[in-house]
Every structure is written in C-alpha cells, then in structure tokens.
Design a protein around this motif. Structure first.
Motif, PDB file in Angstrom:
ATOM      1  N   VAL A 131       5.931  29.214  28.419  1.00 58.75           N
ATOM      2  CA  VAL A 131       5.324  30.524  28.189  1.00 58.75           C
ATOM      3  C   VAL A 131       5.994  31.164  26.981  1.00 58.75           C
ATOM      4  CG1 VAL A 131       4.843  32.791  29.176  1.00 58.75           C
ATOM      5  CG2 VAL A 131       4.889  30.767  30.658  1.00 58.75           C
ATOM      6  N   TYR A 132       5.168  31.615  26.055  1.00 59.09           N
ATOM      7  CA  TYR A 132       5.662  32.238  24.825  1.00 59.09           C
ATOM      8  C   TYR A 132       5.146  33.669  24.723  1.00 59.09           C
ATOM      9  CZ  TYR A 132       6.816  27.482  23.456  1.00 59.09           C
ATOM     10  OH  TYR A 132       7.336  26.213  23.419  1.00 59.09           O
ATOM     11  N   ASP A 133       6.039  34.575  24.322  1.00 56.43           N
ATOM     12  CA  ASP A 133       5.640  35.944  24.008  1.00 56.43           C
ATOM     13  C   ASP A 133       5.330  35.962  22.515  1.00 56.43           C
ATOM     14  OD1 ASP A 133       5.401  38.609  23.334  1.00 56.43           O
ATOM     15  OD2 ASP A 133       7.191  39.254  24.416  1.00 56.43           O
ATOM     16  N   ASP A 138      10.276  26.586  16.282  1.00 50.34           N
ATOM     17  CA  ASP A 138      10.744  27.868  15.740  1.00 50.34           C
ATOM     18  C   ASP A 138      10.600  29.017  16.731  1.00 50.34           C
ATOM     19  OD1 ASP A 138      11.346  26.629  13.341  1.00 50.34           O
ATOM     20  OD2 ASP A 138       9.422  27.140  12.430  1.00 50.34           O
ATOM     21  N   PHE A 139      10.051  28.736  17.908  1.00 47.32           N
ATOM     22  CA  PHE A 139       9.796  29.790  18.889  1.00 47.32           C
ATOM     23  C   PHE A 139      10.589  29.542  20.159  1.00 47.32           C
ATOM     24  CE2 PHE A 139       6.191  29.568  16.101  1.00 47.32           C
ATOM     25  CZ  PHE A 139       5.876  30.904  15.867  1.00 47.32           C
ATOM     26  N   ASP A 140      11.122  30.608  20.737  1.00 51.27           N
ATOM     27  CA  ASP A 140      11.847  30.507  21.990  1.00 51.27           C
ATOM     28  C   ASP A 140      10.927  30.920  23.130  1.00 51.27           C
ATOM     29  OD1 ASP A 140      14.316  29.751  20.831  1.00 51.27           O
ATOM     30  OD2 ASP A 140      14.727  31.840  20.326  1.00 51.27           O
ATOM     31  N   PRO A 141      10.703  30.027  24.085  1.00 50.42           N
ATOM     32  CA  PRO A 141       9.856  30.401  25.215  1.00 50.42           C
ATOM     33  C   PRO A 141      10.542  31.449  26.088  1.00 50.42           C
ATOM     34  CG  PRO A 141      10.817  28.229  25.580  1.00 50.42           C
ATOM     35  CD  PRO A 141      11.213  28.669  24.196  1.00 50.42           C
ATOM     36  N   MET A 146       0.866  31.819  36.578  1.00 47.02           N
ATOM     37  CA  MET A 146      -0.297  32.305  35.845  1.00 47.02           C
ATOM     38  C   MET A 146      -0.560  33.770  36.167  1.00 47.02           C
ATOM     39  SD  MET A 146      -2.543  32.013  33.568  1.00 47.02           S
ATOM     40  CE  MET A 146      -2.668  30.299  33.065  1.00 47.02           C
ATOM     41  N   ALA A 147      -0.308  34.177  37.405  1.00 43.28           N
ATOM     42  CA  ALA A 147      -0.514  35.584  37.768  1.00 43.28           C
ATOM     43  C   ALA A 147       0.327  36.497  36.882  1.00 43.28           C
ATOM     44  CB  ALA A 147      -0.181  35.800  39.239  1.00 43.28           C
ATOM     45  N   GLU A 148       1.563  36.083  36.592  1.00 45.41           N
ATOM     46  CA  GLU A 148       2.417  36.892  35.722  1.00 45.41           C
ATOM     47  C   GLU A 148       1.951  36.825  34.270  1.00 45.41           C
ATOM     48  OE1 GLU A 148       7.099  37.609  34.558  1.00 45.41           O
ATOM     49  OE2 GLU A 148       6.613  36.232  36.186  1.00 45.41           O
ATOM     50  N   VAL A 149       1.592  35.624  33.804  1.00 45.98           N
ATOM     51  CA  VAL A 149       1.101  35.465  32.433  1.00 45.98           C
ATOM     52  C   VAL A 149      -0.120  36.356  32.206  1.00 45.98           C
ATOM     53  CG1 VAL A 149       0.036  33.848  30.792  1.00 45.98           C
ATOM     54  CG2 VAL A 149       2.006  33.115  32.149  1.00 45.98           C
ATOM     55  N   GLN A 150      -1.019  36.396  33.181  1.00 41.96           N
ATOM     56  CA  GLN A 150      -2.258  37.159  33.042  1.00 41.96           C
ATOM     57  C   GLN A 150      -2.022  38.656  32.877  1.00 41.96           C
ATOM     58  OE1 GLN A 150      -4.295  35.720  36.554  1.00 41.96           O
ATOM     59  NE2 GLN A 150      -5.427  34.197  35.376  1.00 41.96           N
ATOM     60  N   GLN A 151      -0.857  39.146  33.265  1.00 38.49           N
ATOM     61  CA  GLN A 151      -0.536  40.567  33.097  1.00 38.49           C
ATOM     62  C   GLN A 151      -0.222  40.908  31.636  1.00 38.49           C
ATOM     63  OE1 GLN A 151       2.546  41.729  35.864  1.00 38.49           O
ATOM     64  NE2 GLN A 151       1.600  40.545  37.496  1.00 38.49           N
ATOM     65  N   LEU A 204      -6.194  34.513  23.194  1.00 35.71           N
ATOM     66  CA  LEU A 204      -5.607  33.666  24.231  1.00 35.71           C
ATOM     67  C   LEU A 204      -4.559  34.402  25.061  1.00 35.71           C
ATOM     68  CD1 LEU A 204      -5.172  30.397  22.143  1.00 35.71           C
ATOM     69  CD2 LEU A 204      -6.895  30.852  23.903  1.00 35.71           C
ATOM     70  N   ALA A 205      -4.364  35.675  24.811  1.00 31.83           N
ATOM     71  CA  ALA A 205      -3.354  36.445  25.538  1.00 31.83           C
ATOM     72  C   ALA A 205      -3.601  36.368  27.041  1.00 31.83           C
ATOM     73  CB  ALA A 205      -3.374  37.898  25.080  1.00 31.83           C
TER      74      ALA A 205
END
Length: 86
Positions: free
Chosen positions: A38-40, A78-81, A18-23, A58-59
């Motif tokens: 996790v999706y970009d 259809d999305f690649d995590p 989560m620390a990385e996602v939050q960046q 939700l970013a």
C-alpha cells in the motif's frame, strides 16, 4: 530467533485491509495498492509525469493492473509503502 528479521523489513509495516485502503480515496488522501503493498501517493500525484488524474482515479483501490500496463516494478524502489496489503 525471530523469523520476522529475515523478511526484508516488510514485517515492520502494518497489515492494511481493503476496507482501510478504501477510506483513502480522494485527491487529498490517496492510497493505492500496487503489487501487494500500500502506497500513499497523495503528495506524488501532482508530480506524476503523466498527470495526477491516473493516480487519483485509483485512489482507494488496487491499481496493480493499471500500473503494470505502463510501468516496470522497479520504479517503486523510490517509494516507501505505508503497509502490506492483506
């Protein structure tokens, strides 16, 4: 024999905390956790049929609950995590 080869390919993705996602919490850098992956969604946000706001809001967060309220999980096919949420 390597157990990872039986994991459906998820083992090849990095573990992301989560620390990385939050960046990645801006319109120009938008990662969202959905169903443990996790999706970009940076590029997709502008193409989102309901508009980019709901994704950008939700970013950098876990958006599973909000996603489930309006989408079926199969839409993610259809999305690649970019990684596995840990």
């Amino acid at each position: 024999q390597d157990v990872d080869e039986f994991s459906g390919g998820k083992a090849e993705l990095p573990n992301i905390t989560m620390a990385e996602v939050q960046q990645h919490n801006t319109e120009g850098d938008c990662w969202v956790v959905i169903h443990g992956m996790v999706y970009d969604l940076t590029e997709f946000a502008d193409e989102h049929p309901a508009g980019p706001e709901s994704i950008i809001d939700l970013a950098g967060q876990d958006g599973t609950e909000e996603f489930q309220a309006v989408h079926g999980e199969n839409i993610l096919e259809d999305f690649d995590p970019v990684g596995v949420f840990v």
